[in-house]
Design a protein around this motif. Structure first.
Motif, PDB file in Angstrom:
ATOM      1  N   THR A 235     -25.934 -10.557 -22.544  1.00 49.26           N
ATOM      2  CA  THR A 235     -24.445 -11.582 -20.887  1.00 49.26           C
ATOM      3  C   THR A 235     -24.144 -10.963 -20.798  1.00 49.26           C
ATOM      4  OG1 THR A 235     -25.147 -13.508 -22.058  1.00 49.26           O
ATOM      5  CG2 THR A 235     -23.744 -13.856 -21.028  1.00 49.26           C
ATOM      6  N   PHE A 236     -23.611 -11.049 -18.974  1.00 51.43           N
ATOM      7  CA  PHE A 236     -22.757 -10.117 -19.456  1.00 51.43           C
ATOM      8  C   PHE A 236     -22.086 -10.837 -18.057  1.00 51.43           C
ATOM      9  CE2 PHE A 236     -27.110  -7.270 -20.087  1.00 51.43           C
ATOM     10  CZ  PHE A 236     -26.419  -6.083 -19.885  1.00 51.43           C
ATOM     11  N   GLU A 237     -20.506 -10.376 -17.849  1.00 50.54           N
ATOM     12  CA  GLU A 237     -19.720 -10.868 -17.104  1.00 50.54           C
ATOM     13  C   GLU A 237     -19.888  -9.769 -16.337  1.00 50.54           C
ATOM     14  OE1 GLU A 237     -15.731 -13.378 -16.559  1.00 50.54           O
ATOM     15  OE2 GLU A 237     -15.960 -12.618 -17.806  1.00 50.54           O
ATOM     16  N   ILE A 238     -19.719  -9.869 -15.040  1.00 50.42           N
ATOM     17  CA  ILE A 238     -19.239  -8.871 -13.617  1.00 50.42           C
ATOM     18  C   ILE A 238     -18.223  -9.086 -12.917  1.00 50.42           C
ATOM     19  CG2 ILE A 238     -20.118  -7.314 -11.547  1.00 50.42           C
ATOM     20  CD1 ILE A 238     -22.004  -7.323 -14.749  1.00 50.42           C
ATOM     21  N   LEU A 239     -16.940  -8.149 -13.170  1.00 52.41           N
ATOM     22  CA  LEU A 239     -15.423  -8.365 -12.331  1.00 52.41           C
ATOM     23  C   LEU A 239     -15.831  -7.236 -11.846  1.00 52.41           C
ATOM     24  CD1 LEU A 239     -13.371  -9.213 -15.479  1.00 52.41           C
ATOM     25  CD2 LEU A 239     -14.792 -11.068 -13.309  1.00 52.41           C
ATOM     26  N   LEU A 240     -15.384  -7.279 -10.128  1.00 57.00           N
ATOM     27  CA  LEU A 240     -14.823  -5.796  -9.846  1.00 57.00           C
ATOM     28  C   LEU A 240     -13.933  -5.886  -9.066  1.00 57.00           C
ATOM     29  CD1 LEU A 240     -17.459  -3.849  -7.747  1.00 57.00           C
ATOM     30  CD2 LEU A 240     -16.777  -5.561  -6.257  1.00 57.00           C
ATOM     31  N   ARG A 241     -13.707  -4.812  -9.369  1.00 56.23           N
ATOM     32  CA  ARG A 241     -12.010  -4.124  -8.847  1.00 56.23           C
ATOM     33  C   ARG A 241     -11.952  -3.318  -7.559  1.00 56.23           C
ATOM     34  NH1 ARG A 241      -7.902  -2.805 -12.420  1.00 56.23           N
ATOM     35  NH2 ARG A 241      -6.059  -2.641 -11.360  1.00 56.23           N
ATOM     36  N   THR A 242     -11.832  -4.033  -6.158  1.00 58.32           N
ATOM     37  CA  THR A 242     -11.420  -3.130  -5.638  1.00 58.32           C
ATOM     38  C   THR A 242     -10.151  -2.276  -4.924  1.00 58.32           C
ATOM     39  OG1 THR A 242     -11.287  -4.139  -3.867  1.00 58.32           O
ATOM     40  CG2 THR A 242     -13.579  -3.542  -3.996  1.00 58.32           C
ATOM     41  N   TYR A 243     -10.395  -0.704  -4.882  1.00 58.90           N
ATOM     42  CA  TYR A 243      -9.332   0.096  -4.556  1.00 58.90           C
ATOM     43  C   TYR A 243      -8.848   0.244  -2.797  1.00 58.90           C
ATOM     44  CZ  TYR A 243      -8.020   0.751  -9.388  1.00 58.90           C
ATOM     45  OH  TYR A 243      -7.257   0.318 -10.549  1.00 58.90           O
ATOM     46  N   GLU A 244      -7.749   0.291  -2.439  1.00 58.00           N
ATOM     47  CA  GLU A 244      -7.369   1.306  -1.548  1.00 58.00           C
ATOM     48  C   GLU A 244      -7.148   2.055  -1.127  1.00 58.00           C
ATOM     49  OE1 GLU A 244      -4.106  -1.663   0.346  1.00 58.00           O
ATOM     50  OE2 GLU A 244      -5.326  -3.224  -0.121  1.00 58.00           O
ATOM     51  N   VAL A 245      -7.654   3.218  -0.575  1.00 60.49           N
ATOM     52  CA  VAL A 245      -7.343   4.553  -0.377  1.00 60.49           C
ATOM     53  C   VAL A 245      -6.840   5.095   1.251  1.00 60.49           C
ATOM     54  CG1 VAL A 245      -8.133   6.659  -0.682  1.00 60.49           C
ATOM     55  CG2 VAL A 245      -9.282   5.159  -1.660  1.00 60.49           C
ATOM     56  N   ARG A 246      -5.757   4.777   0.791  1.00 66.52           N
ATOM     57  CA  ARG A 246      -4.837   5.297   2.461  1.00 66.52           C
ATOM     58  C   ARG A 246      -3.463   6.599   2.173  1.00 66.52           C
ATOM     59  NH1 ARG A 246      -2.094  -0.097   3.381  1.00 66.52           N
ATOM     60  NH2 ARG A 246      -0.847   0.986   5.189  1.00 66.52           N
ATOM     61  N   GLU A 247      -2.819   6.707   3.228  1.00 69.21           N
ATOM     62  CA  GLU A 247      -1.922   7.809   3.918  1.00 69.21           C
ATOM     63  C   GLU A 247      -0.819   7.129   3.630  1.00 69.21           C
ATOM     64  OE1 GLU A 247      -1.068  10.862   7.114  1.00 69.21           O
ATOM     65  OE2 GLU A 247      -2.487  11.502   6.348  1.00 69.21           O
ATOM     66  N   SER A 277      27.704  12.688   9.204  1.00 67.51           N
ATOM     67  CA  SER A 277      26.338  11.801   9.759  1.00 67.51           C
ATOM     68  C   SER A 277      25.390  10.968   9.563  1.00 67.51           C
ATOM     69  CB  SER A 277      26.336  12.631  11.418  1.00 67.51           C
ATOM     70  OG  SER A 277      25.721  13.390  10.143  1.00 67.51           O
ATOM     71  N   VAL A 278      24.104  10.274   9.833  1.00 68.17           N
ATOM     72  CA  VAL A 278      23.609  10.010   9.263  1.00 68.17           C
ATOM     73  C   VAL A 278      22.040  10.383   9.559  1.00 68.17           C
ATOM     74  CG1 VAL A 278      21.913   7.617   8.768  1.00 68.17           C
ATOM     75  CG2 VAL A 278      24.443   7.750   9.394  1.00 68.17           C
ATOM     76  N   ARG A 279      21.084  11.122   8.894  1.00 68.48           N
ATOM     77  CA  ARG A 279      19.821  11.270   8.828  1.00 68.48           C
ATOM     78  C   ARG A 279      19.374  11.631   8.325  1.00 68.48           C
ATOM     79  NH1 ARG A 279      19.302  15.161   4.560  1.00 68.48           N
ATOM     80  NH2 ARG A 279      20.790  15.063   3.114  1.00 68.48           N
ATOM     81  N   ASP A 280      17.261  11.395   8.332  1.00 69.25           N
ATOM     82  CA  ASP A 280      16.512  11.014   7.869  1.00 69.25           C
ATOM     83  C   ASP A 280      16.562  11.918   6.320  1.00 69.25           C
ATOM     84  OD1 ASP A 280      14.539  10.126  10.859  1.00 69.25           O
ATOM     85  OD2 ASP A 280      16.283   9.261   9.681  1.00 69.25           O
ATOM     86  N   ASN A 281      15.742  11.350   5.683  1.00 69.55           N
ATOM     87  CA  ASN A 281      15.409  12.501   4.117  1.00 69.55           C
ATOM     88  C   ASN A 281      14.155  13.677   4.815  1.00 69.55           C
ATOM     89  OD1 ASN A 281      17.455  12.312   2.918  1.00 69.55           O
ATOM     90  ND2 ASN A 281      16.024  10.413   1.402  1.00 69.55           N
ATOM     91  N   PRO A 282      13.911  14.302   4.936  1.00 72.30           N
ATOM     92  CA  PRO A 282      12.207  15.131   4.998  1.00 72.30           C
ATOM     93  C   PRO A 282      11.311  14.397   4.072  1.00 72.30           C
ATOM     94  CG  PRO A 282      13.325  15.986   2.904  1.00 72.30           C
ATOM     95  CD  PRO A 282      14.287  15.148   3.620  1.00 72.30           C
ATOM     96  N   SER A 283      10.220  13.880   4.776  1.00 71.34           N
ATOM     97  CA  SER A 283       8.692  12.903   4.724  1.00 71.34           C
ATOM     98  C   SER A 283       7.464  13.578   5.160  1.00 71.34           C
ATOM     99  CB  SER A 283       8.825  11.813   5.376  1.00 71.34           C
ATOM    100  OG  SER A 283       8.764  11.671   6.898  1.00 71.34           O
ATOM    101  N   CYS A 284       6.725  13.764   3.695  1.00 73.95           N
ATOM    102  CA  CYS A 284       5.365  14.807   3.798  1.00 73.95           C
ATOM    103  C   CYS A 284       4.703  13.492   4.129  1.00 73.95           C
ATOM    104  CB  CYS A 284       5.558  15.601   2.919  1.00 73.95           C
ATOM    105  SG  CYS A 284       5.746  14.788   0.657  1.00 73.95           S
ATOM    106  N   ALA A 285       3.065  13.458   4.511  1.00 74.89           N
ATOM    107  CA  ALA A 285       2.275  13.325   3.996  1.00 74.89           C
ATOM    108  C   ALA A 285       1.281  12.891   2.429  1.00 74.89           C
ATOM    109  CB  ALA A 285       0.786  12.709   4.885  1.00 74.89           C
ATOM    110  N   ALA A 286       1.159  11.570   1.887  1.00 72.06           N
ATOM    111  CA  ALA A 286       0.219  11.993   0.133  1.00 72.06           C
ATOM    112  C   ALA A 286      -0.721  10.912   0.756  1.00 72.06           C
ATOM    113  CB  ALA A 286       0.765  11.974  -1.132  1.00 72.06           C
ATOM    114  N   VAL A 287      -1.925  10.964  -0.009  1.00 70.75           N
ATOM    115  CA  VAL A 287      -2.961  10.334  -0.331  1.00 70.75           C
ATOM    116  C   VAL A 287      -3.453   9.377  -1.395  1.00 70.75           C
ATOM    117  CG1 VAL A 287      -5.718   9.684   0.301  1.00 70.75           C
ATOM    118  CG2 VAL A 287      -4.434  11.279   1.403  1.00 70.75           C
ATOM    119  N   MET A 288      -2.959   7.909  -1.561  1.00 67.37           N
ATOM    120  CA  MET A 288      -2.840   7.252  -1.572  1.00 67.37           C
ATOM    121  C   MET A 288      -3.709   6.084  -2.545  1.00 67.37           C
ATOM    122  SD  MET A 288       0.971   7.077  -3.219  1.00 67.37           S
ATOM    123  CE  MET A 288       1.137   6.076  -5.200  1.00 67.37           C
ATOM    124  N   ALA A 289      -4.165   5.849  -3.761  1.00 65.89           N
ATOM    125  CA  ALA A 289      -4.542   4.696  -4.577  1.00 65.89           C
ATOM    126  C   ALA A 289      -4.402   4.235  -5.420  1.00 65.89           C
ATOM    127  CB  ALA A 289      -6.037   5.237  -4.769  1.00 65.89           C
TER     128      ALA A 289
END
Length: 311
Positions: A235-247, A277-289
């Motif tokens: 006997t089995f129970e199937i539990l599906l877990r999906t992931y979001e991969v985005r930048e 004065s007010v300035r933005d922090n430097p930012s960079c793109a990263a792919v995360m799941a």
């Protein structure tokens, strides 16, 4: 529809025709089954789409509305049909369906018996698995439900591979004409243990049975009945877990020397500079799941058993 060529193989290697069934894809969670009619239109939030513009285009085409919006015209595969069909009963979804087909060892040419047609979600996938020379015989005790399923199979083009019958399998068992000829049997019944003796008579030597039950008490009672003539009961129970991969936009000032990010993704922060004065922090793109916030929970238990070989 699930297009059938002369050799009865399911194929989408042709263009859309008048009368075809297509899956209109708006986004991953909004899809509709639409029958193509040359003089009809389809309207949604993206605008108005003329069916006449769809005819002659291959499945998978991107078509535009009068407002410049677009949709995709997808072939009605069993996977997509499961997501758009009318729910007359609880249905099996892709994770359970794929597991069932694998463990029932269904291949082209198999004869499969199913009790509990319901909405026909599993049946459509079974038909593709046994094509082009196999057949699925499915039964439901509810006459109107069986008639609706029969209409759906005609719409999707698998009616040559599926025969729908009205029969109370729990009370009457399967028809004697299938005795010893079924490669696999699938049961989706409230009291499957009542149908297991009949299912065993239908199976070929070494055939496999599967029973789908939402409650563990049903599983326990079914297993007690299976032990007399079946082996390899699991006997089995199937539990599906999906992931979001985005930048994500990351705060690069929080990246340590090892290259790892010291803080989770968030809105860009602003800090005062040395000049006030007010300035933005430097930012960079990263792919995360990350795990999806919406996860499908318990659907039911799948119990498999193999008919004992008689010496």
């Amino acid at each position: 529809m699930l297009l059938m060529d002369p050799s009865r193989k399911i194929s989408f290697n042709r263009c859309i025709r008048d009368g075809d069934l297509v899956i209109v894809y708006e986004r991953h969670d909004i899809m509709k089954a639409v029958k193509v009619c040359e003089n009809s239109v389809f309207q949604n939030r993206f605008g108005l789409f003329k069916h006449s513009d769809w005819i002659g285009k291959p499945f998978g085409s991107k078509v535009f509305s009068n407002k410049g919006g677009f949709i995709y015209l997808l072939a009605p595969t069993p996977e997509l049909w499961t997501l758009v069909l009318s729910h007359r009963t609880q249905i099996l979804y892709i994770a359970d369906i794929s597991f069932v087909i694998m463990y029932l060892e269904i291949v082209p040419g198999c004869l499969v018996l199913e009790s509990g047609t319901g909405s026909g979600s599993l049946t459509t996938s079974l038909a593709r698995a046994v094509a082009p020379t196999g057949h699925v015989y499915t039964f439901d005790f509810h006459e109107q439900r069986a008639a609706s399923a029969r209409e759906d199979f005609e719409r999707t083009g698998v009616n040559t591979l599926v025969t729908v019958g009205v029969r109370d399998i729990q009370g009457e068992g399967f028809l004697d004409e299938f005795s010893g000829s079924a490669d696999s049997v699938f049961l989706d019944l409230p009291q499957p243990w009542l149908a297991i003796p009949s299912a065993g008579k239908m199976l070929k030597q070494d055939g496999v049975l599967c029973s789908f039950s939402p409650c563990i008490e049903q599983v326990q009672r079914s297993c007690e009945t299976l032990r007399s003539n079946f082996t390899d009961i699991r006997t089995f129970e199937i539990l599906l877990r999906t992931y979001e991969v985005r930048e994500w936009k990351m705060d690069c000032s929080k990246v340590d020397d090892g290259g790892s990010v010291a803080c989770p993704p968030g809105k860009r922060r602003r800090q005062p500079s040395s000049e006030g004065s007010v300035r933005d922090n430097p930012s960079c793109a990263a792919v995360m799941a990350r795990a999806s916030a919406e996860a499908r929970g318990h659907t039911g238990y799948l119990t498999f058993a193999r008919l004992k070989c008689m010496s």
